[in-house]
Design a protein around this motif. Structure first.
Motif, PDB file in Angstrom:
ATOM      1  N   GLY A  82       0.682  -1.370  -0.169  1.00 60.08           N
ATOM      2  CA  GLY A  82       0.035   0.058   0.092  1.00 60.08           C
ATOM      3  C   GLY A  82       0.766   1.307   0.116  1.00 60.08           C
ATOM      4  O   GLY A  82       1.759   1.295  -0.639  1.00 60.08           O
ATOM      5  N   PHE A  83       0.600   2.173   0.865  1.00 60.62           N
ATOM      6  CA  PHE A  83       1.464   3.583   0.874  1.00 60.62           C
ATOM      7  C   PHE A  83       1.012   4.127   2.258  1.00 60.62           C
ATOM      8  O   PHE A  83       0.322   3.851   2.851  1.00 60.62           O
ATOM      9  CB  PHE A  83       0.776   4.610  -0.339  1.00 60.62           C
ATOM     10  N   PHE A  84       2.139   5.188   2.395  1.00 60.86           N
ATOM     11  CA  PHE A  84       2.197   5.873   3.667  1.00 60.86           C
ATOM     12  C   PHE A  84       2.507   7.378   2.966  1.00 60.86           C
ATOM     13  O   PHE A  84       3.201   7.595   2.218  1.00 60.86           O
ATOM     14  CB  PHE A  84       3.062   5.419   4.658  1.00 60.86           C
ATOM     15  N   SER A  85       1.613   8.242   3.715  1.00 60.21           N
ATOM     16  CA  SER A  85       1.766   9.636   3.288  1.00 60.21           C
ATOM     17  C   SER A  85       1.483  10.685   4.529  1.00 60.21           C
ATOM     18  O   SER A  85       0.425  10.394   5.273  1.00 60.21           O
ATOM     19  CB  SER A  85       0.878  10.359   2.115  1.00 60.21           C
ATOM     20  N   GLU A  86       2.250  11.472   4.862  1.00 60.97           N
ATOM     21  CA  GLU A  86       2.026  12.475   5.924  1.00 60.97           C
ATOM     22  C   GLU A  86       1.038  13.480   5.401  1.00 60.97           C
ATOM     23  O   GLU A  86       1.730  14.262   4.461  1.00 60.97           O
ATOM     24  CB  GLU A  86       3.232  12.935   6.518  1.00 60.97           C
ATOM     25  N   SER A  87      -0.260  13.544   5.794  1.00 60.45           N
ATOM     26  CA  SER A  87      -1.215  14.370   5.040  1.00 60.45           C
ATOM     27  C   SER A  87      -0.883  15.753   5.653  1.00 60.45           C
ATOM     28  O   SER A  87      -1.199  16.796   4.819  1.00 60.45           O
ATOM     29  CB  SER A  87      -2.409  13.970   5.154  1.00 60.45           C
ATOM     30  N   PHE A  88      -0.534  16.207   6.890  1.00 62.68           N
ATOM     31  CA  PHE A  88      -0.341  17.468   7.152  1.00 62.68           C
ATOM     32  C   PHE A  88       0.909  17.318   8.292  1.00 62.68           C
ATOM     33  O   PHE A  88       0.828  16.599   9.267  1.00 62.68           O
ATOM     34  CB  PHE A  88      -1.524  18.164   7.714  1.00 62.68           C
ATOM     35  N   ASN A  89       1.735  18.453   8.267  1.00 65.73           N
ATOM     36  CA  ASN A  89       2.638  18.583   9.072  1.00 65.73           C
ATOM     37  C   ASN A  89       2.776  20.327   9.452  1.00 65.73           C
ATOM     38  O   ASN A  89       3.537  20.728   8.332  1.00 65.73           O
ATOM     39  CB  ASN A  89       4.011  18.092   8.687  1.00 65.73           C
ATOM     40  N   ALA A  90       2.618  20.833  10.233  1.00 64.43           N
ATOM     41  CA  ALA A  90       2.502  22.383  10.410  1.00 64.43           C
ATOM     42  C   ALA A  90       3.924  23.003  10.025  1.00 64.43           C
ATOM     43  O   ALA A  90       3.978  23.920   9.355  1.00 64.43           O
ATOM     44  CB  ALA A  90       1.683  22.672  11.828  1.00 64.43           C
ATOM     45  N   ARG A  91       4.840  22.602  10.739  1.00 67.84           N
ATOM     46  CA  ARG A  91       6.280  23.011  10.528  1.00 67.84           C
ATOM     47  C   ARG A  91       6.399  22.963   8.976  1.00 67.84           C
ATOM     48  O   ARG A  91       7.180  23.807   8.468  1.00 67.84           O
ATOM     49  CB  ARG A  91       7.003  22.261  11.388  1.00 67.84           C
ATOM     50  N   GLN A  92       6.455  21.915   8.255  1.00 67.36           N
ATOM     51  CA  GLN A  92       6.785  21.694   6.953  1.00 67.36           C
ATOM     52  C   GLN A  92       6.028  22.450   6.064  1.00 67.36           C
ATOM     53  O   GLN A  92       6.220  22.967   5.059  1.00 67.36           O
ATOM     54  CB  GLN A  92       6.777  20.141   6.512  1.00 67.36           C
ATOM     55  N   PHE A  93       4.707  22.432   6.456  1.00 67.09           N
ATOM     56  CA  PHE A  93       3.737  23.282   5.482  1.00 67.09           C
ATOM     57  C   PHE A  93       3.893  24.777   5.566  1.00 67.09           C
ATOM     58  O   PHE A  93       4.211  25.542   4.633  1.00 67.09           O
ATOM     59  CB  PHE A  93       2.268  23.148   6.156  1.00 67.09           C
ATOM     60  N   GLU A  94       4.345  25.181   6.885  1.00 69.25           N
ATOM     61  CA  GLU A  94       4.747  26.606   6.930  1.00 69.25           C
ATOM     62  C   GLU A  94       6.198  26.876   6.165  1.00 69.25           C
ATOM     63  O   GLU A  94       6.376  27.904   5.465  1.00 69.25           O
ATOM     64  CB  GLU A  94       5.070  27.158   8.220  1.00 69.25           C
ATOM     65  N   GLU A  95       7.152  25.910   6.182  1.00 68.68           N
ATOM     66  CA  GLU A  95       8.299  26.008   5.472  1.00 68.68           C
ATOM     67  C   GLU A  95       8.349  25.982   3.895  1.00 68.68           C
ATOM     68  O   GLU A  95       8.995  26.763   3.167  1.00 68.68           O
ATOM     69  CB  GLU A  95       9.388  24.871   6.197  1.00 68.68           C
ATOM     70  N   ALA A  96       7.433  25.147   3.666  1.00 65.36           N
ATOM     71  CA  ALA A  96       7.330  24.854   2.144  1.00 65.36           C
ATOM     72  C   ALA A  96       6.494  25.987   1.538  1.00 65.36           C
ATOM     73  O   ALA A  96       6.888  26.217   0.334  1.00 65.36           O
ATOM     74  CB  ALA A  96       6.705  23.697   1.793  1.00 65.36           C
ATOM     75  N   THR A  97       5.373  26.463   2.222  1.00 66.98           N
ATOM     76  CA  THR A  97       4.569  27.487   1.592  1.00 66.98           C
ATOM     77  C   THR A  97       4.797  29.004   2.121  1.00 66.98           C
ATOM     78  O   THR A  97       4.373  29.819   1.242  1.00 66.98           O
ATOM     79  CB  THR A  97       3.283  27.075   1.915  1.00 66.98           C
ATOM     80  N   GLY A  98       5.364  29.247   3.080  1.00 70.11           N
ATOM     81  CA  GLY A  98       5.366  30.406   3.728  1.00 70.11           C
ATOM     82  C   GLY A  98       4.183  30.854   4.503  1.00 70.11           C
ATOM     83  O   GLY A  98       3.982  32.097   4.964  1.00 70.11           O
ATOM     84  N   VAL A  99       3.417  29.722   4.577  1.00 67.82           N
ATOM     85  CA  VAL A  99       1.769  30.103   5.314  1.00 67.82           C
ATOM     86  C   VAL A  99       1.987  29.701   6.818  1.00 67.82           C
ATOM     87  O   VAL A  99       2.208  28.345   6.786  1.00 67.82           O
ATOM     88  CB  VAL A  99       0.819  29.515   4.297  1.00 67.82           C
ATOM     89  N   LYS A 100       1.903  30.589   7.430  1.00 68.47           N
ATOM     90  CA  LYS A 100       1.650  30.144   8.736  1.00 68.47           C
ATOM     91  C   LYS A 100       0.273  30.366   9.382  1.00 68.47           C
ATOM     92  O   LYS A 100      -0.172  31.535   9.561  1.00 68.47           O
ATOM     93  CB  LYS A 100       2.431  30.721   9.786  1.00 68.47           C
ATOM     94  N   ARG A 101      -0.555  29.362   9.618  1.00 65.38           N
ATOM     95  CA  ARG A 101      -1.966  29.197  10.182  1.00 65.38           C
ATOM     96  C   ARG A 101      -2.328  28.187  11.166  1.00 65.38           C
ATOM     97  O   ARG A 101      -1.378  27.120  11.179  1.00 65.38           O
ATOM     98  CB  ARG A 101      -2.856  28.983   9.060  1.00 65.38           C
ATOM     99  N   THR A 102      -3.155  28.219  12.166  1.00 65.78           N
ATOM    100  CA  THR A 102      -3.570  27.545  13.066  1.00 65.78           C
ATOM    101  C   THR A 102      -4.999  27.122  12.617  1.00 65.78           C
ATOM    102  O   THR A 102      -5.714  27.938  12.107  1.00 65.78           O
ATOM    103  CB  THR A 102      -3.834  28.312  14.263  1.00 65.78           C
ATOM    104  N   PHE A 103      -5.063  25.523  12.186  1.00 74.91           N
ATOM    105  CA  PHE A 103      -6.160  25.167  11.849  1.00 74.91           C
ATOM    106  C   PHE A 103      -6.974  24.745  13.193  1.00 74.91           C
ATOM    107  O   PHE A 103      -6.616  24.012  14.199  1.00 74.91           O
ATOM    108  CB  PHE A 103      -5.928  23.985  10.738  1.00 74.91           C
ATOM    109  N   VAL A 104      -8.466  25.152  13.106  1.00 77.66           N
ATOM    110  CA  VAL A 104      -9.295  24.815  14.275  1.00 77.66           C
ATOM    111  C   VAL A 104     -10.196  23.934  13.950  1.00 77.66           C
ATOM    112  O   VAL A 104     -11.012  23.395  14.974  1.00 77.66           O
ATOM    113  CB  VAL A 104      -9.831  26.193  14.684  1.00 77.66           C
ATOM    114  N   GLN A 105     -10.490  23.391  12.993  1.00 75.30           N
ATOM    115  CA  GLN A 105     -11.609  22.523  12.413  1.00 75.30           C
ATOM    116  C   GLN A 105     -11.332  21.652  11.124  1.00 75.30           C
ATOM    117  O   GLN A 105     -10.779  22.115  10.313  1.00 75.30           O
ATOM    118  CB  GLN A 105     -12.878  23.486  12.041  1.00 75.30           C
ATOM    119  N   ASP A 106     -11.535  20.439  11.413  1.00 73.73           N
ATOM    120  CA  ASP A 106     -11.619  19.571  10.142  1.00 73.73           C
ATOM    121  C   ASP A 106     -12.898  19.133   9.910  1.00 73.73           C
ATOM    122  O   ASP A 106     -13.714  18.883  10.810  1.00 73.73           O
ATOM    123  CB  ASP A 106     -10.549  18.087  10.621  1.00 73.73           C
TER     124      ASP A 106
END
Length: 183
Positions: free
Chosen positions: A26-50
């Motif tokens: 099968g597969f494995f993927s990290e669907s979200f990592n706040a630190r890596q998301f910010e580093e890769a996109t420059g976007v710093k946000r706090t998510f409050v709801q899924d």
């Protein structure tokens, strides 16, 4: 880096391709990592709801936005396929009224970052789809608005034939010239 960031024609809307590790099990993927998301996109946000929705083929949800308490959204599909759209409603933006559309699917595992100030929607292009998204603010129904999905001034090229299946609030969406926008 465990993700690839792809710029769209509207620079603030980003396609995210997470790194996927697969083998015959099968597969494995990290669907979200706040630190890596910010580093890769420059976007710093706090998510409050899924949120998680399931829809049938030709269901079109949107184009939604909250005029107060605007939501940034990180969206993805875990079953099926959708055509996902973001429309810039920031009046001072050089891309005001323009849209970006991208196919998101369980197969391509792409995500889309839709920042605050955008209307967002999607249409299901597979038999059904399960759609997951993180938001930067809570849902306030009194502030929710709908931009008309087929407004000719916006000109979204939806990949559907005939009429989509719409909720009453989406069928009654406002045209861009009538819609409340962000300053």
């Amino acid at each position: 880096m465990s993700m690839k960031v792809i710029l769209t024609s509207i620079p603030d809307v980003l396609i995210i391709e997470p790194k996927v590790f697969g083998d015959d099990r099968g597969f494995f993927s990290e669907s979200f990592n706040a630190r890596q998301f910010e580093e890769a996109t420059g976007v710093k946000r706090t998510f409050v709801q899924d949120n998680h929705s399931r829809s049938a083929r030709n269901v079109l949800r949107g184009l939604h936005y909250q005029i107060q308490h605007p939501q940034g959204k990180l969206v993805r599909v875990v079953v099926g396929e959708v055509f996902d759209v973001a429309v810039d409603l920031r009046q001072t933006s050089p891309t005001y009224g323009e849209w970006v559309g991208v196919t998101l699917s369980a197969e391509n595992k792409r995500q889309l970052w839709v920042p605050e100030g955008f209307a967002h929607g999607f249409v299901v292009t597979s038999e059904s789809a399960e759609f997951l998204y993180k938001t930067t603010d809570y849902w306030y129904p009194q502030h929710e608005r709908s931009l008309l999905w087929n407004d000719s001034d916006v000109g979204i090229d939806w990949p559907i034939e005939g009429q989509p299946i719409l909720a009453a609030k989406d069928a009654a969406g406002k045209r861009l010239t009538e819609a409340e926008s962000f300053c």
